[in-house]
Enzyme design. Structure first.
Site, PDB file in Angstrom:
ATOM      1  CG  ASN A   1      38.784  24.813  25.136  1.00 23.30           C
ATOM      2  OD1 ASN A   1      38.489  24.821  26.321  1.00 23.30           O
ATOM      3  ND2 ASN A   1      38.050  24.184  24.239  1.00 23.30           N
ATOM      4  CG  ASP A   2      41.936  21.149  25.675  1.00 22.12           C
ATOM      5  OD1 ASP A   2      40.746  21.130  26.038  1.00 22.12           O
ATOM      6  OD2 ASP A   2      42.345  20.579  24.657  1.00 22.12           O
ATOM      7  CB  VAL A   3      46.141  25.832  28.389  1.00 25.19           C
ATOM      8  CG1 VAL A   3      46.905  25.001  27.385  1.00 25.19           C
ATOM      9  CG2 VAL A   3      45.600  27.096  27.758  1.00 25.19           C
TER      10      VAL A   3
END
Lengths: 102, 465
Positions: free
Chosen positions: B394-396
């Site tokens: 997700n965040d990456v």
């Protein structure tokens, strides 16, 4: 004047840090997990100290308050040595190249 | 009984073999040989120790019994452990190294004669400093790793535990460790030695509880480093070259990994250690501001998109590990390849819970390692790819890291997933990722959200291909 042996050990230590620095940077990122498990296994060479500690008692009292800690440390380090090397082996065996496909 | 000089030479040899063991890991082809060197080095070190003591009486028998008992447990764990549990295993192993260091230090403190360090109450100053440093670092490694283990295992909540006055308290405790070592050297009192150990256990615990789940790659690497420094401290005490070399190697290895992990998140080491990612104010400000429309689809849509693609890039993350979806993923990719679709994998440095976590899982699922690429190697390829399949990451992938200087993850290197013609994003819900921020990718025109369990969705797509 003679040089304190400590200085020699310190030299080995400092140089090993540099060796470690360059060797570890050359480790491919895909093998970082095996790197952690194998460093785990080799740092358990502390078992050397544990063996000395556990054999420090005389034959009449194998288990004295100091050697008990040695024996415990042997077991802990042995878990790491066998566990660490074997799990690394298991992981590394899984890394295959494309050509090897069935 | 062999002479001290000869055994020192053998310890040096085993130290060199350990260097070769790490050197082997520079490529998968040489890695197995490297591991063999490591084992050989260990065998030499242990054998030499036995011969240099030269005591093969009853005590020796017990040593072998304890060694084999531990070895059996270790071997059993090594064969049973699922690859998804590797971070927990490594954290657990670190704790054992730490505790072993503590035990050896205690033993040396109680019976310094055995180690040629002086007599109880009158230990050589240098040795006392070395052993107390080894013991303190070992204790910190032990309790810190236990907390990391509990968090990774899910027994303890992965969210940061913070309280008021946490940082001042830690500073006080850390300072007190130095004071205690000083007092110990002055008085040689065993009481102070025990207090030192207790305080070190406590600080290890306190240092790790404020660190959240997704920062675990940094924590594990850091503890790896600590376990090395603890071993080195004991190595100085025992005047043992193998231990000193190994400690230095492991210490710098862990430090480099922590550095790589921090860089992968664009955060400073201290920022991670101080805990609590994406402060609460940020969370409150961003929350519920707008309900933006998303496009969601099913396995059929996803299969259709992939079938018509000529190249697909897969972006795995921690979610893949949780769902154990790596085998299902490999099957999907096999089907794609049969249709002449080019498939590669893109791994972000901090994907998963430890360095290299995703690579191991893919290797387990028989994905050839030359199809798996690091961020820098593959990031330019997204623009030319037809489909990006984000599974459990997700965040990456969040483009906000490049566009919004206000965002807590601004500046973090991310995979340029949004440059693909279309993005398939497998996720259970729209909830924000670990950093507590919305992923802009969800709302892009070319993103299709697949709301499902990663494993089930992947299997369904395979059926529809």
């Amino acid at each position: 004047m003679e040089i304190d042996p400590f200085i020699f050990r310190l030299s080995i230590f400092i140089l090993s840090i540099f060796v470690g620095y360059y060797v570890v940077w050359s480790v491919t990122p895909s093998l970082h997990t095996p790197l952690m498990s194998v460093t785990n296994a080799i740092s358990s060479v502390i078992i050397v100290g544990a063996i000395i500690a556990s054999l420090s008692g005389n034959s009449s009292s194998i288990f004295n308050e100091s050697s008990i800690f040695g024996f415990l440390a042997i077991s802990l380090a042995a878990i790491n040595i066998f566990g660490g090397f074997l799990v690394t082996q298991r992981m590394l065996a899984m890394y295959k190249k494309k050509k090897g496909k069935k | 009984m062999i002479s001290a000089n000869l055994s020192a030479v053998f310890y040096l040899i085993s130290g060199v073999l350990f260097i070769l063991a790490l050197r082997g890991l520079s490529s998968p082809e040489t890695s197995r040989q490297g591991n063999f060197f490591g084992i050989l080095g260990m065998i030499i070190a242990i054998t030499v120790t036995f011969f240099s003591i030269g005591n093969f009486s009853t005590g020796f028998v017990f040593v072998v019994i304890f060694l084999l008992a531990g070895g059996l447990v270790g071997a059993f764990i090594a064969y049973k452990i699922p690859m998804t549990a590797m971070p927990e295993l490594v954290a657990g192993f670190h704790s054992l190294v730490g505790l072993a260091a503590v035990f050896v230090a205690i033993s040396a403190f109680l019976n310094p004669d055995a180690f040629n360090l002086g007599t109880p109450g009158n230990i050589k100053l240098g040795s006392l400093i070395e052993m107390s440093i080894g013991a303190a670092v070992g204790a910190i490694t032990f309790s810190g790793s236990i907390i990391a283990f509990l968090k990774l295992q899910g027994i303890m909540s992965g969210s940061p535990i913070t309280f008021k006055g946490q940082h001042p308290l830690n500073v006080i405790i850390l300072t007190s460790i130095f004071v205690l070592i000083y007092l110990l050297c002055k008085s040689q009192s065993s009481n102070i030695f025990w207090i030192l150990l207790v305080v070190s256990f406590l600080i290890g615990f306190l240092l790790i509880i404020p660190i959240g789940g997704a920062d675990m790659p940094v924590v594990i690497s850091m503890l790896n480093s600590y376990s090395g420094w603890a071993a080195a401290g004991i190595g100085f005490t025992l005047e043992n070259t193998a231990l000193i070399i190994t400690g230095a190697l492991v210490g710098s290895s862990g430090a480099i990994l922590s550095y790589i992990m921090c860089k992968g998140m664009n955060r400073s080491f201290f920022n991670v250690i101080l805990g609590g990612f994406g402060g609460t104010d940020q969370l409150g400000a961003k929350k519920n501001t707008e309900q933006r429309p998303v496009k969601s689809g099913n396995a059929d849509d996803a299969a259709f998109l992939m079938k018509n693609a000529s190249s697909v890039i897969i972006v795995p993350g921690y979610g893949m590990a949780v769902a154990q979806a790596q085998h299902a993923l490999r099957e999907m990719v096999d089907t794609l390849k049969k249709n002449d679709i080019k498939v590669s994998y893109a791994i972000h440095p901090v994907a998963g819970r430890m360095p290299g976590h995703m690579n191991v899982l893919l290797a387990e699922a028989n994905v050839p390692y030359d199809e798996v690429f690091e961020l820098e190697e593959i990031n330019n390829d997204f623009a030319n790819a037809d489909v990006a399949f984000v599974i459990g990451a997700n965040d990456v992938t969040n483009p906000v890291a490049k566009t919004d200087p206000q965002s807590p993850i601004y500046g973090m290197p991310v995979l340029d997933v949004e440059k693909c013609k279309s993005v398939l994003f497998v996720k259970r819900s729209l909830s924000p990722g670990y950093a507590g921020i919305d992923n802009d990718l969800f709302y892009k025109e070319n993103t299709l959200m697949l709301f499902a369990d990663a494993k089930k969705m992947t299997e369904d797509i395979t059926k529809n291909l």
